[in-house]
Design a protein around this motif. Structure first.
Motif, PDB file in Angstrom:
ATOM      1  N   VAL A  58     -16.770  36.116  49.778  1.00 28.50           N
ATOM      2  CA  VAL A  58     -15.994  34.876  49.849  1.00 28.50           C
ATOM      3  C   VAL A  58     -16.757  33.870  50.708  1.00 28.50           C
ATOM      4  O   VAL A  58     -17.273  34.221  51.774  1.00 28.50           O
ATOM      5  N   LEU A  59     -16.804  32.611  50.255  1.00 25.76           N
ATOM      6  CA  LEU A  59     -17.399  31.567  51.073  1.00 25.76           C
ATOM      7  C   LEU A  59     -16.326  30.988  51.991  1.00 25.76           C
ATOM      8  O   LEU A  59     -15.271  30.544  51.527  1.00 25.76           O
ATOM      9  N   TYR A  60     -16.597  30.979  53.294  1.00 20.42           N
ATOM     10  CA  TYR A  60     -15.701  30.365  54.271  1.00 20.42           C
ATOM     11  C   TYR A  60     -16.285  29.003  54.645  1.00 20.42           C
ATOM     12  O   TYR A  60     -17.416  28.910  55.125  1.00 20.42           O
ATOM     13  N   HIS A  61     -15.480  27.968  54.422  1.00 22.59           N
ATOM     14  CA  HIS A  61     -15.949  26.606  54.686  1.00 22.59           C
ATOM     15  C   HIS A  61     -15.010  25.942  55.690  1.00 22.59           C
ATOM     16  O   HIS A  61     -13.799  25.854  55.470  1.00 22.59           O
ATOM     17  N   VAL A  62     -15.589  25.483  56.798  1.00 23.63           N
ATOM     18  CA  VAL A  62     -14.846  24.794  57.854  1.00 23.63           C
ATOM     19  C   VAL A  62     -15.261  23.326  57.849  1.00 23.63           C
ATOM     20  O   VAL A  62     -16.450  23.003  57.899  1.00 23.63           O
ATOM     21  N   THR A  63     -14.262  22.440  57.805  1.00 23.88           N
ATOM     22  CA  THR A  63     -14.504  21.000  57.812  1.00 23.88           C
ATOM     23  C   THR A  63     -14.314  20.445  59.211  1.00 23.88           C
ATOM     24  O   THR A  63     -13.408  20.864  59.937  1.00 23.88           O
ATOM     25  N   THR A  64     -15.136  19.511  59.595  1.00 24.18           N
ATOM     26  CA  THR A  64     -15.055  18.912  60.919  1.00 24.18           C
ATOM     27  C   THR A  64     -13.785  18.083  61.087  1.00 24.18           C
ATOM     28  O   THR A  64     -13.024  17.873  60.142  1.00 24.18           O
ATOM     29  N   SER A  65     -13.546  17.589  62.293  1.00 29.97           N
ATOM     30  CA  SER A  65     -12.336  16.835  62.617  1.00 29.97           C
ATOM     31  C   SER A  65     -12.478  15.367  62.231  1.00 29.97           C
ATOM     32  O   SER A  65     -13.579  14.879  61.917  1.00 29.97           O
ATOM     33  N   ALA A  66     -11.350  14.646  62.301  1.00 23.73           N
ATOM     34  CA  ALA A  66     -11.406  13.196  62.102  1.00 23.73           C
ATOM     35  C   ALA A  66     -12.304  12.555  63.155  1.00 23.73           C
ATOM     36  O   ALA A  66     -13.066  11.634  62.851  1.00 23.73           O
ATOM     37  N   LYS A  67     -12.231  13.056  64.387  1.00 24.69           N
ATOM     38  CA  LYS A  67     -13.095  12.532  65.441  1.00 24.69           C
ATOM     39  C   LYS A  67     -14.561  12.734  65.092  1.00 24.69           C
ATOM     40  O   LYS A  67     -15.416  11.904  65.437  1.00 24.69           O
ATOM     41  N   GLY A  68     -14.859  13.838  64.402  1.00 26.73           N
ATOM     42  CA  GLY A  68     -16.216  14.101  63.965  1.00 26.73           C
ATOM     43  C   GLY A  68     -16.655  13.233  62.801  1.00 26.73           C
ATOM     44  O   GLY A  68     -17.804  13.314  62.361  1.00 26.73           O
ATOM     45  N   ARG A  69     -15.732  12.435  62.298  1.00 31.06           N
ATOM     46  CA  ARG A  69     -15.988  11.451  61.247  1.00 31.06           C
ATOM     47  C   ARG A  69     -16.680  12.079  60.034  1.00 31.06           C
ATOM     48  O   ARG A  69     -17.727  11.628  59.573  1.00 31.06           O
ATOM     49  N   GLY A  70     -16.019  13.122  59.530  1.00 30.66           N
ATOM     50  CA  GLY A  70     -16.527  13.756  58.323  1.00 30.66           C
ATOM     51  C   GLY A  70     -15.397  14.380  57.525  1.00 30.66           C
ATOM     52  O   GLY A  70     -14.334  14.690  58.058  1.00 30.66           O
ATOM     53  N   PHE A  71     -15.621  14.556  56.226  1.00 29.69           N
ATOM     54  CA  PHE A  71     -14.696  15.286  55.368  1.00 29.69           C
ATOM     55  C   PHE A  71     -15.492  15.951  54.258  1.00 29.69           C
ATOM     56  O   PHE A  71     -16.696  15.698  54.085  1.00 29.69           O
ATOM     57  N   THR A  72     -14.832  16.831  53.520  1.00 31.19           N
ATOM     58  CA  THR A  72     -15.467  17.568  52.444  1.00 31.19           C
ATOM     59  C   THR A  72     -15.040  17.001  51.099  1.00 31.19           C
ATOM     60  O   THR A  72     -13.856  16.791  50.852  1.00 31.19           O
ATOM     61  N   TYR A  73     -16.032  16.768  50.241  1.00 37.38           N
ATOM     62  CA  TYR A  73     -15.767  16.387  48.849  1.00 37.38           C
ATOM     63  C   TYR A  73     -15.970  17.655  48.019  1.00 37.38           C
ATOM     64  O   TYR A  73     -17.076  18.172  47.913  1.00 37.38           O
ATOM     65  N   LEU A  74     -14.878  18.157  47.477  1.00 35.64           N
ATOM     66  CA  LEU A  74     -14.872  19.451  46.796  1.00 35.64           C
ATOM     67  C   LEU A  74     -14.617  19.263  45.308  1.00 35.64           C
ATOM     68  O   LEU A  74     -13.646  18.611  44.918  1.00 35.64           O
ATOM     69  N   LYS A  75     -15.484  19.850  44.493  1.00 33.60           N
ATOM     70  CA  LYS A  75     -15.266  19.906  43.046  1.00 33.60           C
ATOM     71  C   LYS A  75     -15.058  21.365  42.655  1.00 33.60           C
ATOM     72  O   LYS A  75     -15.772  22.249  43.132  1.00 33.60           O
ATOM     73  N   ILE A  76     -14.081  21.607  41.802  1.00 34.30           N
ATOM     74  CA  ILE A  76     -13.763  22.967  41.361  1.00 34.30           C
ATOM     75  C   ILE A  76     -13.655  22.975  39.845  1.00 34.30           C
ATOM     76  O   ILE A  76     -12.951  22.140  39.253  1.00 34.30           O
ATOM     77  N   TRP A  77     -14.363  23.887  39.230  1.00 33.92           N
ATOM     78  CA  TRP A  77     -14.226  24.095  37.804  1.00 33.92           C
ATOM     79  C   TRP A  77     -14.016  25.577  37.553  1.00 33.92           C
ATOM     80  O   TRP A  77     -14.082  26.387  38.494  1.00 33.92           O
ATOM     81  N   GLN A  78     -13.735  25.935  36.324  1.00 33.77           N
ATOM     82  CA  GLN A  78     -13.458  27.338  36.022  1.00 33.77           C
ATOM     83  C   GLN A  78     -14.710  28.164  36.303  1.00 33.77           C
ATOM     84  O   GLN A  78     -15.732  28.006  35.653  1.00 33.77           O
ATOM     85  N   GLY A  79     -14.614  29.007  37.335  1.00 35.40           N
ATOM     86  CA  GLY A  79     -15.723  29.882  37.668  1.00 35.40           C
ATOM     87  C   GLY A  79     -16.736  29.301  38.627  1.00 35.40           C
ATOM     88  O   GLY A  79     -17.776  29.921  38.888  1.00 35.40           O
ATOM     89  N   GLY A  80     -16.461  28.137  39.195  1.00 33.13           N
ATOM     90  CA  GLY A  80     -17.441  27.567  40.122  1.00 33.13           C
ATOM     91  C   GLY A  80     -16.892  26.429  40.947  1.00 33.13           C
ATOM     92  O   GLY A  80     -15.776  25.934  40.730  1.00 33.13           O
ATOM     93  N   TYR A  81     -17.701  25.963  41.881  1.00 35.28           N
ATOM     94  CA  TYR A  81     -17.310  24.860  42.767  1.00 35.28           C
ATOM     95  C   TYR A  81     -18.549  24.270  43.422  1.00 35.28           C
ATOM     96  O   TYR A  81     -19.629  24.894  43.401  1.00 35.28           O
ATOM     97  N   SER A  82     -18.392  23.102  43.996  1.00 34.87           N
ATOM     98  CA  SER A  82     -19.456  22.505  44.805  1.00 34.87           C
ATOM     99  C   SER A  82     -18.811  21.839  46.019  1.00 34.87           C
ATOM    100  O   SER A  82     -17.680  21.352  45.946  1.00 34.87           O
ATOM    101  N   LEU A  83     -19.529  21.843  47.128  1.00 31.45           N
ATOM    102  CA  LEU A  83     -19.049  21.276  48.388  1.00 31.45           C
ATOM    103  C   LEU A  83     -20.063  20.246  48.880  1.00 31.45           C
ATOM    104  O   LEU A  83     -21.263  20.517  48.903  1.00 31.45           O
ATOM    105  N   GLU A  84     -19.568  19.104  49.300  1.00 28.90           N
ATOM    106  CA  GLU A  84     -20.448  18.074  49.859  1.00 28.90           C
ATOM    107  C   GLU A  84     -19.839  17.548  51.152  1.00 28.90           C
ATOM    108  O   GLU A  84     -18.662  17.199  51.198  1.00 28.90           O
ATOM    109  N   ARG A  85     -20.639  17.517  52.195  1.00 28.58           N
ATOM    110  CA  ARG A  85     -20.195  16.981  53.471  1.00 28.58           C
ATOM    111  C   ARG A  85     -20.379  15.466  53.475  1.00 28.58           C
ATOM    112  O   ARG A  85     -21.491  14.965  53.245  1.00 28.58           O
ATOM    113  N   ILE A  86     -19.293  14.738  53.743  1.00 22.21           N
ATOM    114  CA  ILE A  86     -19.310  13.285  53.712  1.00 22.21           C
ATOM    115  C   ILE A  86     -19.060  12.756  55.117  1.00 22.21           C
ATOM    116  O   ILE A  86     -18.148  13.202  55.815  1.00 22.21           O
TER     117      ILE A  86
END
Length: 269
Positions: free
Chosen positions: A239-267
């Motif tokens: 399992v991939l464990y993904h932790v997103t930073t705080s609002a103070k850290g001024r970042g969020f995750t852009y997550l795409k999910i499709w059948q059988g896969g996904y992608s994560l981008e730090r914004i």
């Protein structure tokens, strides 16, 4: 009162002032109708949408007292196209106070899309649990959207005294077992504290991971709480464990999910 007519306006002023004082007690729960049951409200908005083959989510969290940063987050998030929904990973508030929850909701409702939350450890301070239930809803809930089931889970074990009850792994296991007629093939589990954090009940750390693996349905577990980034296949690497930073850290995750896969981008914003 006929002998003292001046007492009437005086007493009215006194009691009105007292009422105002009590209304703003930091742990008193007074909500407008449109500030209640927000999970149900946003799920209704979500279910009115038509999911595409690729789902697009924005994942953020730990707004706490970082109101200016949260405003900037919303402005940045609203520049994205075709988002299905936004996930708030918990610690909406810092001290579990009504006004904190309301301030953050006032900001978050400016998003173009529905937003869904999970409770954080700071949200449990004071009357926070009771407030969260009134304002949002259940601490644990799940729903199917398109080809994926999303499971939102309370993992704040320290706030339960590490009694082996939080997270509720029996409930989680049931949610990860498709019932007759259900067609979803994969699940994403979403919570505040990750299992490898000190605020997660240590006796449930490995059982949590094993529950995900044994279901054979969960490729991804999403978390906040740590105010920093972390993306790693821990334990046995299933399992991939993904932790997103705080609002103070001024970042969020852009997550795409499709059948059988996904992608994560730090914004950054």
């Amino acid at each position: 009162m006929k002998r003292f007519p001046f007492l009437v306006p005086f007493l009215f002023l006194v009691f009105s002032s007292c009422e105002s004082l009590f209304e703003y007690h930091p742990h008193q729960i007074i909500l407008e109708d449109d500030e209640k049951n927000l999970t149900t409200v946003n799920l209704q908005k979500l279910q009115a949408q038509t999911p595409e083959d690729t789902l697009k989510l924005i994942v953020m969290g730990d707004t706490q007292r970082f109101y200016d940063a949260t405003v900037d987050f919303v402005q940045k998030a609203n520049t994205f196209q075709d988002i299905d929904f936004v996930v708030h990973l918990g610690d909406i508030s810092d001290f579990g106070m009504t006004q904190e929850f309301q301030w953050v909701h006032d900001i978050m409702q400016e998003l173009k899309w529905p937003y869904l939350t999970v409770i954080g450890n700071h949200d449990m301070l004071g009357n926070g649990r009771k407030l969260y239930r009134r304002m949002y809803g259940d601490l644990n809930y799940a729903f199917v959207y398109g080809h994926t089931k999303f499971v939102f889970l309370d993992t704040n074990g320290r706030e339960d005294g590490f009694q082996g009850r939080v997270p509720d792994l029996d409930w989680l296991s049931r949610q990860l077992s498709p019932m007759a007629g259900e067609t979803w093939q994969q699940a994403v589990v979403i919570s505040h504290a990750p299992p490898f954090d000190g605020d997660f009940d240590p006796q449930l750390e490995l059982p949590y991971h094993q529950t995900l693996v044994q279901s054979q349905k969960v490729p991804l577990s999403l978390h906040g709480h740590r105010h920093g980034w972390d993306t790693e296949k821990k334990y046995d690497g299933e399992v991939l464990y993904h932790v997103t930073t705080s609002a103070k850290g001024r970042g969020f995750t852009y997550l795409k999910i499709w059948q059988g896969g996904y992608s994560l981008e730090r914004i950054s914003f």
